[in-house]
Design a protein around this motif. Sequence first.
Motif, mmCIF file in Angstrom:
data_model
loop_
_atom_site.group_PDB
_atom_site.id
_atom_site.type_symbol
_atom_site.label_atom_id
_atom_site.label_comp_id
_atom_site.label_asym_id
_atom_site.label_seq_id
_atom_site.Cartn_x
_atom_site.Cartn_y
_atom_site.Cartn_z
ATOM 1 N N TYR A 60 -2.143 11.181 13.540
ATOM 2 C CA TYR A 60 -2.949 10.894 14.722
ATOM 3 C C TYR A 60 -2.905 12.099 15.640
ATOM 4 O O TYR A 60 -2.019 12.960 15.541
ATOM 5 C CB TYR A 60 -2.447 9.641 15.454
ATOM 6 C CG TYR A 60 -0.944 9.606 15.671
ATOM 7 C CD1 TYR A 60 -0.322 10.333 16.686
ATOM 8 C CD2 TYR A 60 -0.141 8.828 14.844
ATOM 9 C CE1 TYR A 60 1.040 10.295 16.870
ATOM 10 C CE2 TYR A 60 1.236 8.783 15.017
ATOM 11 C CZ TYR A 60 1.818 9.510 16.036
ATOM 12 O OH TYR A 60 3.177 9.480 16.205
ATOM 13 N N ALA A 61 -3.874 12.172 16.539
ATOM 14 C CA ALA A 61 -3.980 13.311 17.437
ATOM 15 C C ALA A 61 -2.947 13.205 18.542
ATOM 16 O O ALA A 61 -2.671 12.128 19.073
ATOM 17 C CB ALA A 61 -5.377 13.392 18.041
ATOM 18 N N VAL A 62 -2.363 14.340 18.932
ATOM 19 C CA VAL A 62 -1.455 14.433 20.066
ATOM 20 C C VAL A 62 -2.229 15.063 21.205
ATOM 21 O O VAL A 62 -2.617 16.227 21.137
ATOM 22 C CB VAL A 62 -0.209 15.257 19.729
ATOM 23 C CG1 VAL A 62 0.691 15.398 20.966
ATOM 24 C CG2 VAL A 62 0.562 14.605 18.589
ATOM 25 N N LEU A 63 -2.446 14.277 22.239
ATOM 26 C CA LEU A 63 -3.269 14.732 23.360
ATOM 27 C C LEU A 63 -2.401 15.293 24.467
ATOM 28 O O LEU A 63 -1.370 14.708 24.817
ATOM 29 C CB LEU A 63 -4.102 13.564 23.910
ATOM 30 C CG LEU A 63 -4.995 12.845 22.884
ATOM 31 C CD1 LEU A 63 -5.663 11.648 23.538
ATOM 32 C CD2 LEU A 63 -6.012 13.791 22.303
ATOM 33 N N MET A 120 7.912 10.591 24.783
ATOM 34 C CA MET A 120 8.642 11.578 23.987
ATOM 35 C C MET A 120 8.519 11.295 22.495
ATOM 36 O O MET A 120 8.607 12.212 21.670
ATOM 37 C CB MET A 120 10.119 11.587 24.381
ATOM 38 C CG MET A 120 10.413 12.111 25.767
ATOM 39 S SD MET A 120 12.200 12.069 26.063
ATOM 40 C CE MET A 120 12.285 12.674 27.745
ATOM 41 N N VAL A 121 8.329 10.028 22.132
ATOM 42 C CA VAL A 121 8.182 9.661 20.720
ATOM 43 C C VAL A 121 6.756 9.176 20.439
ATOM 44 O O VAL A 121 6.527 8.379 19.520
ATOM 45 C CB VAL A 121 9.228 8.609 20.297
ATOM 46 C CG1 VAL A 121 10.620 9.229 20.280
ATOM 47 C CG2 VAL A 121 9.201 7.383 21.197
ATOM 48 N N ASN A 122 5.797 9.655 21.248
ATOM 49 C CA ASN A 122 4.366 9.408 21.028
ATOM 50 C C ASN A 122 4.003 7.935 21.117
ATOM 51 O O ASN A 122 2.972 7.508 20.573
ATOM 52 C CB ASN A 122 3.922 9.954 19.664
ATOM 53 C CG ASN A 122 4.198 11.424 19.485
ATOM 54 O OD1 ASN A 122 4.540 12.125 20.432
ATOM 55 N ND2 ASN A 122 4.061 11.909 18.260
ATOM 56 N N ILE A 135 7.672 6.499 8.716
ATOM 57 C CA ILE A 135 7.743 7.897 9.149
ATOM 58 C C ILE A 135 6.440 8.609 8.807
ATOM 59 O O ILE A 135 5.898 9.365 9.615
ATOM 60 C CB ILE A 135 8.948 8.597 8.495
ATOM 61 C CG1 ILE A 135 10.257 8.010 9.041
ATOM 62 C CG2 ILE A 135 8.905 10.110 8.739
ATOM 63 C CD1 ILE A 135 11.507 8.509 8.338
ATOM 64 N N GLN A 136 5.911 8.386 7.611
ATOM 65 C CA GLN A 136 4.638 8.991 7.237
ATOM 66 C C GLN A 136 3.526 8.595 8.211
ATOM 67 O O GLN A 136 2.631 9.388 8.507
ATOM 68 C CB GLN A 136 4.256 8.574 5.813
ATOM 69 C CG GLN A 136 5.149 9.167 4.743
ATOM 70 C CD GLN A 136 4.852 8.596 3.369
ATOM 71 O OE1 GLN A 136 4.372 7.466 3.237
ATOM 72 N NE2 GLN A 136 5.108 9.387 2.330
ATOM 73 N N ALA A 137 3.589 7.363 8.724
ATOM 74 C CA ALA A 137 2.589 6.876 9.669
ATOM 75 C C ALA A 137 2.874 7.335 11.093
ATOM 76 O O ALA A 137 2.075 7.060 11.998
ATOM 77 C CB ALA A 137 2.521 5.349 9.612
ATOM 78 N N GLY A 138 3.997 8.016 11.319
ATOM 79 C CA GLY A 138 4.333 8.512 12.645
ATOM 80 C C GLY A 138 4.755 7.434 13.622
ATOM 81 O O GLY A 138 4.538 7.565 14.832
ATOM 82 N N ILE A 139 5.405 6.383 13.117
ATOM 83 C CA ILE A 139 5.815 5.256 13.956
ATOM 84 C C ILE A 139 7.336 5.275 14.109
ATOM 85 O O ILE A 139 8.062 5.063 13.134
ATOM 86 C CB ILE A 139 5.368 3.923 13.346
ATOM 87 C CG1 ILE A 139 3.842 3.908 13.193
ATOM 88 C CG2 ILE A 139 5.825 2.753 14.208
ATOM 89 C CD1 ILE A 139 3.325 2.726 12.438
ATOM 90 N N PRO A 140 7.855 5.520 15.314
ATOM 91 C CA PRO A 140 9.302 5.578 15.500
ATOM 92 C C PRO A 140 9.925 4.194 15.583
ATOM 93 O O PRO A 140 9.278 3.232 16.013
ATOM 94 C CB PRO A 140 9.438 6.306 16.843
ATOM 95 C CG PRO A 140 8.216 5.868 17.599
ATOM 96 C CD PRO A 140 7.121 5.761 16.566
ATOM 97 N N ARG A 141 11.171 4.110 15.170
ATOM 98 C CA ARG A 141 11.943 2.871 15.331
ATOM 99 C C ARG A 141 13.226 3.208 16.073
ATOM 100 O O ARG A 141 14.009 4.050 15.639
ATOM 101 C CB ARG A 141 12.279 2.251 13.970
ATOM 102 C CG ARG A 141 13.046 0.927 14.105
ATOM 103 C CD ARG A 141 13.628 0.436 12.788
ATOM 104 N NE ARG A 141 12.615 0.193 11.780
ATOM 105 C CZ ARG A 141 12.899 -0.303 10.573
ATOM 106 N NH1 ARG A 141 14.155 -0.585 10.239
ATOM 107 N NH2 ARG A 141 11.929 -0.503 9.682
#
Length: 361
Positions: free
Chosen positions: A354-357, A246-248, A227-233
């Motif tokens: 990470y950047a959200v473009l 939707m989940v980057n 979660i800290q790394a922004g990686i969804p499961r």
Amino acid sequence: MTTWQQFLAQYGAQLSTKAGANEGTGISMDSENLNASLPAWNTNSLQTGFVAPLADLGLIRVQGDDAASFLHNQLTNDIEGLGLTEAKLAAYCSPKGRMIASFLSWKTSEGIFLQLSRDIQAPIQKRLSMFVLRAKAKLADVSTEQLMLGLGGQAAADTLKQWFPTLPLQAYAKTDNEYGSLIRVPDADGVARYQWISTAETLEQAWPALSASLAVTDASAWRLTEIQAGIPRITVKTQEQFVPQMVNFELIGGVNFRKGCYPGQEIVARSQYLGKLRRRMAIAVIASNEVAAAMEVFNGSDATQPCGMIVNAEICGENQSLCLVEMKVADQEAGDIRLGSNDGIALEFQPLPYAVLDITQ
């Protein structure tokens, strides 16, 4: 109980039917025996160094002459181009473009491996097998043959050099030797993380040295760093809820827009190129230990309908959870987002790593 689980039990491990805020079957550690209570590993071990058996993850091996081309036609990433020194994220989508699984994939001389949440491993393997048809590809559940450890923190690299003298340096780089596969995954909270995949025999031999150098935690610690790394499961509760963007997922390398067709490809591509994306995933802290995947969130000024959904959540301190939440961008920018109802507990948003473009025409 498997031999590996019996081995871990000697070090204070015990089976659990609930792993943190995301329910599932895994291994939890006896905090009394290990002297590793939740606040201790949350505040210290994730930075200094920890090792976690990842019993909440399943592993599918795909073998055969057509293994790469078969998976290439089913998943969102370029599996035909998957090399031996890398790993890739990938999604498996429904015909409507909704994610029914998220994978970490890699290749060795033994085949292509797909790592996913264990609670959806069996039905996803069955579904993929239905589409093999005449392709020379065979799928097998190797979750008990190839075991997985998650390692992170400042001491992890030096500890791993006992078995992997040359460590993978970049995110999703992989190295293989007689001790198995080691994958560098994205950092969490500024520290390196690795996954070690090997046999029970190898990991049992390594465990005394690992547990002497690193704090032993359960899989919830690893999920927290994800979660800290922004990686969804994707888990059973969130299947068919999200188009990858939707989940980057395209931002973290899980979608290749130059490859050929796969289930849901037209909708995924349309979401990418037909205007600005209206929904995205963010990181938030919630003052509750009762946050779980698939719970809805609301704009504080609108009680009529939810504006988003919890993707993953883990306890990160006393009466506090860290979560990934998918929601309308406009509502997030407006602020005052609440859990469960428009007068529920407020979400405190944190920066993504990470950047959200913005995607525009």
